[in-house]
Design a protein around this motif. Structure first.
Motif, PDB file in Angstrom:
ATOM      1  N   GLY A 224      -6.332  -4.417  14.602  1.00 15.07           N
ATOM      2  CA  GLY A 224      -6.080  -3.211  15.377  1.00 15.07           C
ATOM      3  C   GLY A 224      -7.390  -2.551  15.741  1.00 15.07           C
ATOM      4  N   MET A 225      -7.317  -1.279  16.131  1.00  7.35           N
ATOM      5  CA  MET A 225      -8.501  -0.586  16.630  1.00  7.35           C
ATOM      6  C   MET A 225      -9.261   0.138  15.525  1.00  7.35           C
ATOM      7  SD  MET A 225      -8.411  -0.998  19.932  1.00  7.35           S
ATOM      8  CE  MET A 225      -9.282   0.357  20.720  1.00  7.35           C
TER       9      MET A 225
ATOM     10  N   SER B 282       7.201   0.975   8.309  1.00  2.38           N
ATOM     11  CA  SER B 282       6.119   1.922   8.617  1.00  2.38           C
ATOM     12  C   SER B 282       6.595   3.364   8.402  1.00  2.38           C
ATOM     13  CB  SER B 282       5.689   1.753  10.083  1.00  2.38           C
ATOM     14  OG  SER B 282       5.051   2.932  10.541  1.00  2.38           O
ATOM     15  N   PRO B 283       5.794   4.197   7.717  1.00  3.18           N
ATOM     16  CA  PRO B 283       6.212   5.590   7.508  1.00  3.18           C
ATOM     17  C   PRO B 283       6.349   6.354   8.819  1.00  3.18           C
ATOM     18  CG  PRO B 283       3.906   5.298   6.912  1.00  3.18           C
ATOM     19  CD  PRO B 283       4.457   3.928   7.161  1.00  3.18           C
ATOM     20  N   TYR B 284       5.540   5.981   9.820  1.00  7.52           N
ATOM     21  CA  TYR B 284       5.578   6.676  11.107  1.00  7.52           C
ATOM     22  C   TYR B 284       6.813   6.251  11.913  1.00  7.52           C
ATOM     23  CZ  TYR B 284       0.708   7.436   9.787  1.00  7.52           C
ATOM     24  OH  TYR B 284      -0.434   7.775   9.108  1.00  7.52           O
TER      25      TYR B 284
ATOM     26  N   ASP C  28       2.597   7.468  19.299  1.00  7.46           N
ATOM     27  CA  ASP C  28       2.316   8.481  18.276  1.00  7.46           C
ATOM     28  C   ASP C  28       3.613   9.180  17.841  1.00  7.46           C
ATOM     29  OD1 ASP C  28      -0.184  10.021  16.962  1.00  7.46           O
ATOM     30  OD2 ASP C  28       1.533  11.335  17.241  1.00  7.46           O
ATOM     31  N   SER C  29       3.888   9.087  16.527  1.00 11.31           N
ATOM     32  CA  SER C  29       5.158   9.610  16.005  1.00 11.31           C
ATOM     33  C   SER C  29       5.347  11.095  16.289  1.00 11.31           C
ATOM     34  CB  SER C  29       5.252   9.335  14.501  1.00 11.31           C
ATOM     35  OG  SER C  29       4.228  10.013  13.799  1.00 11.31           O
TER      36      SER C  29
ATOM     37  N   TRP D  15      -3.391   3.917   3.884  1.00  8.57           N
ATOM     38  CA  TRP D  15      -4.659   3.175   3.968  1.00  8.57           C
ATOM     39  C   TRP D  15      -5.298   2.996   2.608  1.00  8.57           C
ATOM     40  CZ3 TRP D  15      -4.583   0.591   8.155  1.00  8.57           C
ATOM     41  CH2 TRP D  15      -3.865   1.096   9.243  1.00  8.57           C
TER      42      TRP D  15
ATOM     43  N   PRO E 118       2.743  -4.254  12.223  1.00  8.42           N
ATOM     44  CA  PRO E 118       1.427  -3.903  12.751  1.00  8.42           C
ATOM     45  C   PRO E 118       0.520  -5.131  12.792  1.00  8.42           C
ATOM     46  CG  PRO E 118       2.110  -2.278  11.149  1.00  8.42           C
ATOM     47  CD  PRO E 118       3.148  -3.377  11.128  1.00  8.42           C
ATOM     48  N   PHE E 119      -0.289  -5.216  13.825  1.00 10.20           N
ATOM     49  CA  PHE E 119      -1.246  -6.308  14.052  1.00 10.20           C
ATOM     50  C   PHE E 119      -0.611  -7.527  14.729  1.00 10.20           C
ATOM     51  CE2 PHE E 119      -2.248  -4.189   9.986  1.00 10.20           C
ATOM     52  CZ  PHE E 119      -3.325  -3.436  10.419  1.00 10.20           C
TER      53      PHE E 119
ATOM     54  N   ARG F  11      -2.994  -0.102  19.712  1.00  6.86           N
ATOM     55  CA  ARG F  11      -2.281  -1.182  19.008  1.00  6.86           C
ATOM     56  C   ARG F  11      -1.595  -0.656  17.742  1.00  6.86           C
ATOM     57  NH1 ARG F  11      -2.499  -6.150  20.474  1.00  6.86           N
ATOM     58  NH2 ARG F  11      -2.274  -7.018  18.384  1.00  6.86           N
ATOM     59  N   ARG F  12      -1.063   0.553  17.845  1.00  4.01           N
ATOM     60  CA  ARG F  12      -0.366   1.120  16.692  1.00  4.01           C
ATOM     61  C   ARG F  12       1.112   1.278  16.992  1.00  4.01           C
ATOM     62  NH1 ARG F  12      -4.122   6.008  14.868  1.00  4.01           N
ATOM     63  NH2 ARG F  12      -5.922   4.802  14.236  1.00  4.01           N
ATOM     64  N   ILE F  13       1.897   1.298  15.899  1.00  4.17           N
ATOM     65  CA  ILE F  13       3.309   1.621  15.994  1.00  4.17           C
ATOM     66  C   ILE F  13       3.519   2.988  15.358  1.00  4.17           C
ATOM     67  CG2 ILE F  13       4.126  -0.762  16.035  1.00  4.17           C
ATOM     68  CD1 ILE F  13       4.569  -0.451  12.951  1.00  4.17           C
ATOM     69  N   PRO F  14       4.531   3.743  15.810  1.00  2.00           N
ATOM     70  CA  PRO F  14       5.586   3.409  16.768  1.00  2.00           C
ATOM     71  C   PRO F  14       5.202   3.690  18.217  1.00  2.00           C
ATOM     72  CG  PRO F  14       5.994   5.600  15.900  1.00  2.00           C
ATOM     73  CD  PRO F  14       4.758   5.080  15.201  1.00  2.00           C
TER      74      PRO F  14
ATOM     75  N   ARG G 266      -9.874   1.810  11.342  1.00  2.83           N
ATOM     76  CA  ARG G 266      -9.706   1.891   9.885  1.00  2.83           C
ATOM     77  C   ARG G 266      -9.728   0.566   9.158  1.00  2.83           C
ATOM     78  NH1 ARG G 266      -4.669   5.147  10.827  1.00  2.83           N
ATOM     79  NH2 ARG G 266      -5.231   7.333  10.785  1.00  2.83           N
TER      80      ARG G 266
ATOM     81  N   ASP H 172       0.971  13.063   8.269  1.00  2.00           N
ATOM     82  CA  ASP H 172       0.518  11.906   9.062  1.00  2.00           C
ATOM     83  C   ASP H 172      -0.945  11.582   8.807  1.00  2.00           C
ATOM     84  OD1 ASP H 172       3.034  11.849  10.070  1.00  2.00           O
ATOM     85  OD2 ASP H 172       2.514  12.560  12.069  1.00  2.00           O
TER      86      ASP H 172
HETATM   87  N1  LIG Z   1      -0.833   8.855  14.360  1.00  2.00           N
HETATM   88  C1  LIG Z   1      -0.046   7.663  14.524  1.00  2.00           C
HETATM   89  C2  LIG Z   1      -0.349   6.685  13.393  1.00  2.00           C
HETATM   90  C3  LIG Z   1       0.402   5.374  13.539  1.00  2.00           C
HETATM   91  C4  LIG Z   1      -0.159   4.270  12.633  1.00  2.00           C
HETATM   92  O1  LIG Z   1      -1.260   4.379  12.076  1.00  2.00           O
HETATM   93  N2  LIG Z   1       0.627   3.193  12.494  1.00  2.00           N
HETATM   94  C5  LIG Z   1       0.179   2.047  11.724  1.00  2.00           C
HETATM   95  C6  LIG Z   1       1.326   1.375  11.001  1.00  2.00           C
HETATM   96  S1  LIG Z   1       1.969   2.311   9.659  1.00  2.00           S
HETATM   97  C7  LIG Z   1      -0.409   0.995  12.662  1.00  2.00           C
HETATM   98  O2  LIG Z   1       0.192   0.669  13.672  1.00  2.00           O
HETATM   99  N3  LIG Z   1      -1.598   0.469  12.318  1.00  2.00           N
HETATM  100  C8  LIG Z   1      -2.244  -0.582  13.048  1.00  2.00           C
HETATM  101  C9  LIG Z   1      -3.715  -0.261  13.295  1.00  2.00           C
HETATM  102  O3  LIG Z   1      -4.174   0.849  12.955  1.00  2.00           O
HETATM  103  O4  LIG Z   1      -4.379  -1.131  13.851  1.00  2.00           O
HETATM  104  C10 LIG Z   1       1.443   8.045  14.553  1.00  2.00           C
HETATM  105  O5  LIG Z   1       1.775   9.128  14.057  1.00  2.00           O
HETATM  106  O6  LIG Z   1       2.252   7.302  15.133  1.00  2.00           O
END
Ligand SMILES: N[C@@H](CCC(=O)N[C@@H](CS)C(=O)NCC(=O)O)C(=O)O
Length: 246
Positions: A242-243, A10-12, A62-63, A107, A34-35, A48-51, A245, A98
């Protein structure tokens, strides 16, 4: 010991781990894709996002929030410039990366070409891939080309702004995108310089291991490669949406 929940690819997550490497702080990773997070993961990460960063009984998502917390709590290499205007610009580049580079590289491209087929077992959105390659990525790179320095980094030594920008290009390359160094020479050179810094380059071997292993056997493959992993995982065997997008 700090704990980071999230995939090495993951880039974040890469951004957070590179900042921790710059600071020289020790950490362990629960490398969930993720997921694939369980109920406890959802408690720690409401979107439900990483990190996610876990520091004892404290946790935060949130990174950008995590990197600011690291800069305020860990001595060593400063992640943000001191001067207020430079600091504001650093935060802007972090936000641009970001949000916008996330949209166009992750995405619009990486998720569609790499993640979607693996996680959901069906192809991603080809029209979205085409639009990303033809319009959205070039527009983002035109902007960066005007802003990035010809040498060195944005604010002297490498910091969170440089790491944030460069991190998305690595996922771009995982999805087959290479920056045209004739059309965007500054951007191509900047990204190469940033990704070659040890704080980011040292993570590459774990990314390679993770990318070559099937999702359910990734954890063991990373352990075999000497990655600093947590003893327990919050991962599950089947993905859950996830939540956002999707
Ligand atoms: N703004 C968040 C974005 C994090 C993000 O979008 N992570 C993605 C993985 S690269 C994720 O967990 N996506 C799962 C989802 O959106 O359901 C950050 O900076 O940490």
């Amino acid at each position: 010991m700090l704990r980071v929940i999230g995939s090495f690819v993951s880039p974040y997550v890469r951004k957070v781990l590179a900042c921790m490497n710059l600071k020289g702080v020790r950490y362990e990773v629960d490398p969930i894709t993720p997921f694939y997070g369980n109920e406890e993961f959802e408690r720690l990460s409401p979107l439900r996002r990483i990190p996610v960063l876990v520091d004892g009984d404290f946790h935060v998502s949130d990174s950008s929030v995590i990197c600011a917390y690291l800069d305020e709590t860990c001595p060593g290499h400063a992640l943000y410039p001191i001067d207020a205007k430079a600091r504001a610009r650093a935060r802007w580049f972090e936000e641009f990366a970001d949000s916008r580079l996330g949209d166009v590289f992750i995405w619009g491209l990486f998720y569609q070409k790499v993640v979607h087929p693996i996680v959901w077992g069906e192809p991603g959105d080809q029209a979205r891939i085409d639009k990303s390659l033809d319009e959205d990525i070039p527009a983002a790179l035109d902007y960066l080309e005007r802003e990035l320095p010809a040498d060195g980094f944005l604010f002297g030594e490498i910091g969170v702004a440089d790491i944030s920008v460069a991190s998305f290009f690595r996922n771009g390359s995982y999805a087959g995108f290479e920056t045209d160094s004739v059309r965007w020479p500054r951007t191509a050179a900047f990204v190469e310089r940033a990704l070659a810094q040890p704080c980011i380059a040292d993570l590459l071997r774990f990314e390679d291991v993770q990318r070559s292993a099937e999702i359910r056997s990734r954890r063991q493959a990373l352990l075999d490669a000497g990655a600093p992993l947590t003893a327990e995982t919050l991962g599950i065997r089947e993905p859950r949406r996830g939540m956002m997008r999707l």
